[in-house]
Design a protein around this motif. Structure first.
Motif, PDB file in Angstrom:
ATOM      1  N   UNK A  83      -6.896   4.797  -1.440  1.00 29.58           N
ATOM      2  CA  UNK A  83      -5.825   5.499  -2.167  1.00 29.58           C
ATOM      3  C   UNK A  83      -4.585   4.613  -2.184  1.00 29.58           C
ATOM      4  N   UNK A  84      -4.264   4.052  -1.029  1.00 30.57           N
ATOM      5  CA  UNK A  84      -3.046   3.262  -0.888  1.00 30.57           C
ATOM      6  C   UNK A  84      -3.015   2.032  -1.770  1.00 30.57           C
ATOM      7  N   UNK A  85      -4.161   1.387  -1.956  1.00 30.92           N
ATOM      8  CA  UNK A  85      -4.169   0.126  -2.712  1.00 30.92           C
ATOM      9  C   UNK A  85      -4.351   0.344  -4.209  1.00 30.92           C
ATOM     10  N   UNK A 131      -8.248   6.631   2.748  1.00 27.41           N
ATOM     11  CA  UNK A 131      -6.788   6.497   2.727  1.00 27.41           C
ATOM     12  C   UNK A 131      -6.397   5.092   2.275  1.00 27.41           C
ATOM     13  N   UNK A 132      -7.069   4.105   2.840  1.00 28.30           N
ATOM     14  CA  UNK A 132      -6.808   2.706   2.460  1.00 28.30           C
ATOM     15  C   UNK A 132      -6.972   2.546   0.951  1.00 28.30           C
ATOM     16  N   UNK A 150       1.262   7.875  -4.708  1.00 29.30           N
ATOM     17  CA  UNK A 150       0.642   8.678  -3.659  1.00 29.30           C
ATOM     18  C   UNK A 150       1.637   8.870  -2.535  1.00 29.30           C
ATOM     19  N   UNK A 172       0.836  -1.202   0.000  1.00 27.80           N
ATOM     20  CA  UNK A 172       0.000   0.000   0.000  1.00 27.80           C
ATOM     21  C   UNK A 172       0.870   1.249   0.000  1.00 27.80           C
ATOM     22  N   UNK A 173       0.471   2.240  -0.811  1.00 26.03           N
ATOM     23  CA  UNK A 173       1.212   3.504  -0.864  1.00 26.03           C
ATOM     24  C   UNK A 173       0.948   4.347   0.376  1.00 26.03           C
ATOM     25  N   UNK A 174      -0.024   3.943   1.168  1.00 25.87           N
ATOM     26  CA  UNK A 174      -0.334   4.689   2.393  1.00 25.87           C
ATOM     27  C   UNK A 174      -0.122   3.800   3.621  1.00 25.87           C
ATOM     28  N   UNK A 227      -2.131   6.650   8.986  1.00 23.01           N
ATOM     29  CA  UNK A 227      -2.548   7.989   8.598  1.00 23.01           C
ATOM     30  C   UNK A 227      -2.654   8.890   9.814  1.00 23.01           C
ATOM     31  N   UNK A 248       1.481   9.464   1.377  1.00 25.35           N
ATOM     32  CA  UNK A 248       0.561   9.479   2.522  1.00 25.35           C
ATOM     33  C   UNK A 248       0.584  10.819   3.245  1.00 25.35           C
ATOM     34  N   UNK A 249       1.761  11.438   3.326  1.00 28.70           N
ATOM     35  CA  UNK A 249       1.904  12.631   4.155  1.00 28.70           C
ATOM     36  C   UNK A 249       1.656  13.940   3.398  1.00 28.70           C
ATOM     37  N   UNK A 275      -8.136  15.216   2.144  1.00 27.52           N
ATOM     38  CA  UNK A 275      -9.442  14.610   1.902  1.00 27.52           C
ATOM     39  C   UNK A 275     -10.539  15.569   2.334  1.00 27.52           C
ATOM     40  N   UNK A 328      -1.718   3.741  -7.860  1.00 28.51           N
ATOM     41  CA  UNK A 328      -1.264   5.056  -8.319  1.00 28.51           C
ATOM     42  C   UNK A 328      -0.213   5.596  -7.347  1.00 28.51           C
ATOM     43  N   UNK A 384      -1.374  13.934   1.212  1.00 31.87           N
ATOM     44  CA  UNK A 384      -2.779  13.711   0.915  1.00 31.87           C
ATOM     45  C   UNK A 384      -3.741  14.607   1.705  1.00 31.87           C
ATOM     46  N   UNK A 422      -2.219  16.755   4.797  1.00 34.71           N
ATOM     47  CA  UNK A 422      -0.854  16.339   5.085  1.00 34.71           C
ATOM     48  C   UNK A 422      -0.806  15.035   5.882  1.00 34.71           C
ATOM     49  N   UNK A 423      -1.651  14.097   5.495  1.00 36.40           N
ATOM     50  CA  UNK A 423      -1.549  12.779   6.109  1.00 36.40           C
ATOM     51  C   UNK A 423      -2.091  12.665   7.516  1.00 36.40           C
ATOM     52  N   UNK A 424      -2.825  13.655   7.978  1.00 39.76           N
ATOM     53  CA  UNK A 424      -3.500  13.484   9.262  1.00 39.76           C
ATOM     54  C   UNK A 424      -4.746  14.338   9.348  1.00 39.76           C
TER      55      UNK A 424
END
Lengths: 437, 437
Positions: free
Chosen positions: B359-361, B356-357, B366, A83-85, A117, B368-369, B373, B364, B371, B383-385
């Motif tokens: 996006x991660x799978x 987030x999950x 990405x 996973x990218x995250x 996250x 995490x830090x 939403x 593409x 992102x 910024x991932x949180x």
């Protein structure tokens, strides 16, 4: 008065019937109907000690932390989510696993919160936990591996874990693995364990593993949380090669819901304390160990599917005759992840048309008019149409079983793949529509 | 006696309550809660006539066949499923659509049976139907297009369709399109229509279309069954180019359940009978027509999602900041197809961790830090949180709405994509666990 009594009885029985109707069926489900009859006997692995505690990370009234202490000389290998995250603990463990070390090692796992996250705060939590464990057990921080599983996106209250460290250290014991299997559960309905003992030159080598996982299961590289311990003497490169290959045909061949976790992690620890000689690459011993390790991994992978959220059927999808193994795998996962196939299985409907649909959308090469499909022993379709020998009753009665095999032969080549999945039921929706609330 | 009367009333009210509980909620659902308030007014398209009939292919008490007659000079274009196991009618229409013809054209569509995976027999059915229609309406067989939608893998009783041909021919009428929208429904809960009228040099050009689709919706190249009629004068290559491009941003941007039909087909017929001058490539008129056609296609695509099996929420997933448009599309579909995201939406749970999950799978690129939403106007994570301004109550109250927007900014580039989906509810399982029984 008789009539009054009768009416009162009627009121009572109607109230009971109403109550029964208002208690959804789903609330009665506790353990997956596909669970093994009992938790297996796990052999003790010399050099590995386990403890659990209730830190109250999220749950109350149950254990939610496990600590593993591994003796100096232990070899550690692993596979991790792609996973990218991915979560902070995954990235931390990934960075640490590559090196050899003469020191012991520790694994600390919490359930209830995935620490995923959570940004810089998440990394801080991993650091704090590793530092505390390292200090208490006298190992370098680089030899402390952590995992967290549960809700994503909420800060991990790591101080609650650190608070119970003293208790954990006191509780460390070679017989603690079954309790650890319980401590790492989240939506799992049963603890998962598997073991094998093999002999090398007449001397036993023990393998014992545990896993957790029930939803968000479409592992990519590793799966969920899996910890396997062995007393085998084996070098890191040899063990890593075996584990990577076996991951490909076990955890990477299962899917519950096509959703890939940010926290997948498989760690294998070899303490080297068996009396048996070292297992070297390509030896007979390596073959025997590989087979035993593979069996443990596949058993744990199947248990994860058997505890698939809401699952009532365990389904093997076996694809053959593809142009390549990769094509066969595409077709197998396209079937295993199709909501329409999975709901048909839930409804015990031998709806082979949906298998055709899933083959068609997979992206793999397929010829509609060569395809054959089996439900267990029953040949359902052949050359792109229903088989002359097939009767709907055969399929319908087969689908009432709990363990099912869907076979697809593309008749184009020799590529093959087998994956495992479960059905998609209302219970999956119930669990996931209000998991957090 | 007062007490007795009271008890009787109590019995009566309990009986009513029990009855209400025993009638599952799902049985009460007839029309999707996301359906448009009314079927739109469709303008008559000169040169196109429609008829419907009840042939009893599978259903009783409803129409299940539509016939369209198109005048000589009509230009036909289309897009088709890329499924490797596409149905006989799809393959037949695909082979015929490539050529120009001075003749008229006909479209015959049945619901109830998809004539898919029926082998040589399926091809025979298509041939028989085309021959009969060609003979009755005096067009070459190469200008008769058919579609079939419904159950896969069962032989199509094409003679039932041929039997009602005379009635169909008698009923042909320019005002018959709304009735045709009903005749092609399967698990759809409402007929789908959309229209636009534009002016070219002060003269009107009309576009009217219908669609069907509710489950097995993850179109790949075209979608479901869609028929669009216009009186525009336009050449085949110009029309095909516009239709192919608009398919990419309408029907190919929706998903109900990630399952791709074997029968997806979009046909666009331009009769050329408008008084307006011919629409040539790259002209202002082409731009205006393109925009109007695009609006009709997007409207129909959205209606298919709004009739998604069991849907209670219409969800737009808007992804920006990706490395490329292709990456943005991967992320958007990974979110839109995730069972865990879709069940969270069903449960009105602002569970952004599952975004987030997904996006991660997605596969593409990405970070995490980086992102961020959004749920509608609410910035949830950055910024991932979790965003400092975000409060769970905001998200929870937003999720109670019926039309939702999930926004993801990857902050890596300028790639963007928007796709549409619906939630995943128990009703989806109910429908698909016993669709055939």
């Amino acid at each position: 008065m008789g009539a009054k009594k009768k009416l009162k009885r009627k009121v009572k029985s109607l109230k009971a019937a109403l109550k029964a109707q208002m208690t959804p069926e789903v609330k009665k489900v506790t353990v997956s109907p596909l669970a093994p009859a009992a938790f297996p006997d796990l052999p003790q692995v010399k050099g590995a000690r386990f403890a659990t505690a209730a830190a109250g990370v999220r749950y109350t009234g149950r254990t939610d932390v496990m600590l593993v202490q591994l003796d100096p000389g232990t070899v550690m290998v692993g596979t991790f989510t792609r996973s990218a995250t991915s979560a902070a603990s995954v990235q931390d463990a990934q960075a640490k696993i590559a090196g050899d070390s003469p020191d012991g090692a520790c694994i600390l796992v919490n359930s209830g919160n995935a620490n995923a996250f959570t940004g810089a705060r998440g990394q801080e939590s991993v650091k704090e936990i590793c530092a505390a464990v390292a200090q208490k057990l006298g190992v370098p921080e680089t030899r402390v591996f952590t995992s967290s599983t549960g809700v994503i996106g909420e800060a991990l209250p790591h101080e609650r874990i650190i608070t119970v460290l003293d208790d954990l250290v006191k509780g460390l014991d070679e017989s603690g693995l079954p309790a650890a299997a319980r401590a790492i559960m989240t939506t799992d309905t049963f603890p998962k364990g598997a073991a094998a003992t093999l002999e090398i030159e007449g001397m036993p080598v023990r393998i014992a593993g545990i896993a957790k996982g029930s939803g968000m299961i479409a592992p990519d590289m590793a799966t969920m949380l899996v910890y396997i311990f062995t007393d085998a003497k084996i070098s890191r490169p040899v063990l890593q090669a075996l584990v990577s290959r076996q991951t490909g045909s076990s955890f990477n061949c299962i899917t519950v819901d096509s959703d890939t976790s940010t926290s997948d992690m498989l760690l294998v620890a070899a303490t080297g304390q068996a009396d048996a000689p070292e297992i070297v690459a390509n030896s007979e011993a390596a073959k025997a160990f590989d087979a035993a390790l593979g069996a443990v991994m596949l058993d744990l992978a199947h248990q994860v599917v058997r505890d698939g959220e809401g699952a009532t059927k365990f389904v093997e999808v076996a694809v053959s005759g593809a142009r390549s193994d990769a094509d066969a795998r595409k077709v197998a996962f396209s079937i295993a992840n199709s909501p329409l196939v999975k709901t048909a299985v839930a409804g015990e409907d031998p709806n082979w048309g949906r298998i055709v649909m899933a083959v068609g959308k997979s992206g793999a090469e397929a010829d509609r008019d060569r395809l054959s499909i089996r439900f267990g022993p029953h040949l359902v379709a052949v050359n792109g149409q229903v088989a002359p020998s097939y009767e709907e009753d055969l399929g319908a009665s087969y689908m009432k079983g709990q363990d099912l095999v869907i076979g697809v032969d593309l008749r184009l080549g020799t590529g093959a793949a087998t994956v495992w999945t479960c059905d998609l039921t209302n219970r999956y929706i119930e669990i996931n529509a209000d998991y957090r609330s």
